[in-house]
Design a protein around this motif. Structure first.
Motif, mmCIF file in Angstrom:
data_model
loop_
_atom_site.group_PDB
_atom_site.id
_atom_site.type_symbol
_atom_site.label_atom_id
_atom_site.label_comp_id
_atom_site.label_asym_id
_atom_site.label_seq_id
_atom_site.Cartn_x
_atom_site.Cartn_y
_atom_site.Cartn_z
ATOM 1 N N GLU A 1 -7.166 23.740 -0.665
ATOM 2 C CA GLU A 1 -6.003 24.573 -0.987
ATOM 3 C C GLU A 1 -6.311 26.049 -0.745
ATOM 4 O O GLU A 1 -5.462 26.799 -0.247
ATOM 5 N N SER B 1 -11.239 17.110 -7.572
ATOM 6 C CA SER B 1 -10.718 18.419 -7.971
ATOM 7 C C SER B 1 -11.426 19.556 -7.248
ATOM 8 O O SER B 1 -10.810 20.575 -6.902
ATOM 9 N N ALA C 1 -6.169 26.599 2.954
ATOM 10 C CA ALA C 1 -4.790 26.524 3.446
ATOM 11 C C ALA C 1 -4.017 27.794 3.111
ATOM 12 O O ALA C 1 -3.262 28.313 3.948
ATOM 13 N N ARG C 2 -4.197 28.318 1.898
ATOM 14 C CA ARG C 2 -3.483 29.539 1.505
ATOM 15 C C ARG C 2 -3.896 30.732 2.357
ATOM 16 O O ARG C 2 -3.107 31.650 2.579
ATOM 17 N N GLU D 1 -10.266 19.424 -3.489
ATOM 18 C CA GLU D 1 -8.890 19.894 -3.384
ATOM 19 C C GLU D 1 -8.800 21.409 -3.559
ATOM 20 O O GLU D 1 -8.039 22.082 -2.854
ATOM 21 N N PHE D 2 -9.564 21.955 -4.493
ATOM 22 C CA PHE D 2 -9.581 23.409 -4.712
ATOM 23 C C PHE D 2 -9.951 24.123 -3.413
ATOM 24 O O PHE D 2 -9.312 25.110 -3.024
ATOM 25 N N LYS E 1 -4.513 14.981 4.403
ATOM 26 C CA LYS E 1 -3.631 15.642 3.438
ATOM 27 C C LYS E 1 -3.394 17.093 3.808
ATOM 28 O O LYS E 1 -2.316 17.647 3.531
ATOM 29 N N PHE E 2 -4.396 17.742 4.432
ATOM 30 C CA PHE E 2 -4.279 19.147 4.824
ATOM 31 C C PHE E 2 -4.514 19.279 6.330
ATOM 32 O O PHE E 2 -5.532 19.814 6.772
ATOM 33 N N THR F 1 -0.414 32.655 -4.776
ATOM 34 C CA THR F 1 -0.041 31.424 -5.487
ATOM 35 C C THR F 1 1.216 31.575 -6.330
ATOM 36 O O THR F 1 1.571 30.666 -7.075
ATOM 37 N N TRP G 1 -8.849 13.981 3.047
ATOM 38 C CA TRP G 1 -8.461 15.371 2.811
ATOM 39 C C TRP G 1 -8.026 16.046 4.102
ATOM 40 O O TRP G 1 -7.138 16.903 4.097
#
Length: 297
Positions: A176, A169, A179-180, A172-173, A229-230, A29, A226
């Motif tokens: 993400e 939240s 995705a990472r 999304e956490f 978005k991803f 990150t 979502w």
């Protein structure tokens, strides 16, 4: 403002594993890592024979260890993880107070999931329970086995999603995180037949199947924006019968991270983290991220 991850250190193998996990997450990150050890040195000790308190020796080994621990750990992490931005500090204050205060200015707080004794520690002791229950920042708890740098196939991220109290939240956490890691996301929603439905044969079987299908449709609807978005995250969703806890524990066995939400509650006494989170903190084979969010009325 730069991103910051805080890791609490107590010297146990579990907290050292948490520090290594936090270092890898900081690199993912592009965040700065703060290695923190909270320990209060008492200038006086009780002398049983004299029956009075006497000054503690300045060369107290415990004090020297407490001073060395965070700095030696940070030096080790910087050597193992080239490019890591890391700092270390010992704070003379109670651990819960220190960790909660530092978490306020961070995007993530990471703790080891067991203490030295295997009974009292970050997870099962008062420190971990209080921090997880009161933190306004996501907290990740890591077991010792997760500190290994052994090469393994990338596994998936698991999200435990409560449709009745879902929060952006938390979702999304999880997206993400997946995705990472270039990992798939497995979303699990625990569903139970409403109490007013009885069990009287085929009719109830049909009703249960219909309600389960409806829960699956609701889950798909919640996740739809979502997915858009991803688009790089492959999502596998399932509505399962029964409480989510056992299903998430089972899913943790081949997961890289398990994500759950925790509703922040204004209660006069005590701390609450919920039965699903409790089950995961005690039995998950993977690191657990507890993401706090506001309780909806």
């Amino acid at each position: 403002m730069s991103r910051t991850i805080v890791v609490g250190l107590d010297g146990s193998p579990e907290s050292l594993a948490a520090a290594d996990w936090a270092a890898r997450e900081a690199l993912r990150t592009d965040a700065h890592l703060r290695v923190v050890h909270a320990w209060q040195w008492h200038p006086y000790i009780y002398a049983p024979l004299a029956g009075v308190a006497v000054p503690a020796p300045q060369d107290d080994p415990q004090r020297e260890w407490a001073e060395r621990l965070p700095h030696e750990t940070a030096t080790h992490l910087a050597a193992v993880h080239p490019g890591l931005s890391v700092s270390a500090e010992r704070v003379a204050e109670q651990p819960v107070t220190v960790l909660l205060a530092m978490a306020e200015d961070a995007e993530l707080l990471v703790l080891g999931s067991r203490g030295l004794s295997g009974v009292a520690g970050f997870l099962t002791g008062s420190v971990g329970q209080a921090v997880v229950a009161r933190s306004r920042t996501p907290v990740v708890l890591v077991r010792a086995a997760e500190g290994s740098e052994a090469v393994h196939e990338i596994r998936h991220v698991v999200l435990g999603l409560d449709l009745e109290h879902s929060d952006a939240s938390v979702i999304e956490f999880a997206f993400e995180a997946a995705a990472r890691r270039t990992a798939d996301l497995r979303v699990v929603h625990g569903w139970s037949l409403p109490a007013h439905y009885g069990y009287s044969g085929a009719t109830d079987a049909v009703t249960e199947a219909d309600l389960l299908a409806e829960a699956q449709r609701r889950l798909t609807d919640v996740l739809h924006p979502w997915r858009e978005k991803f688009p790089c995250v492959q999502v596998h969703e399932q509505a399962v019968v029964g409480g989510a806890g056992p299903h998430l524990v089972d899913a943790s066995r081949d997961a890289e991270l398990v994500v759950v939400g925790r509703r922040r509650r204004q209660t006069p006494v005590g701390t609450h983290i919920g039965p699903v989170t409790q089950a995961l903190l005690h039995h998950s084979a993977a690191p657990v991220a507890v993401v706090p969010h506001e309780q909806r009325s």
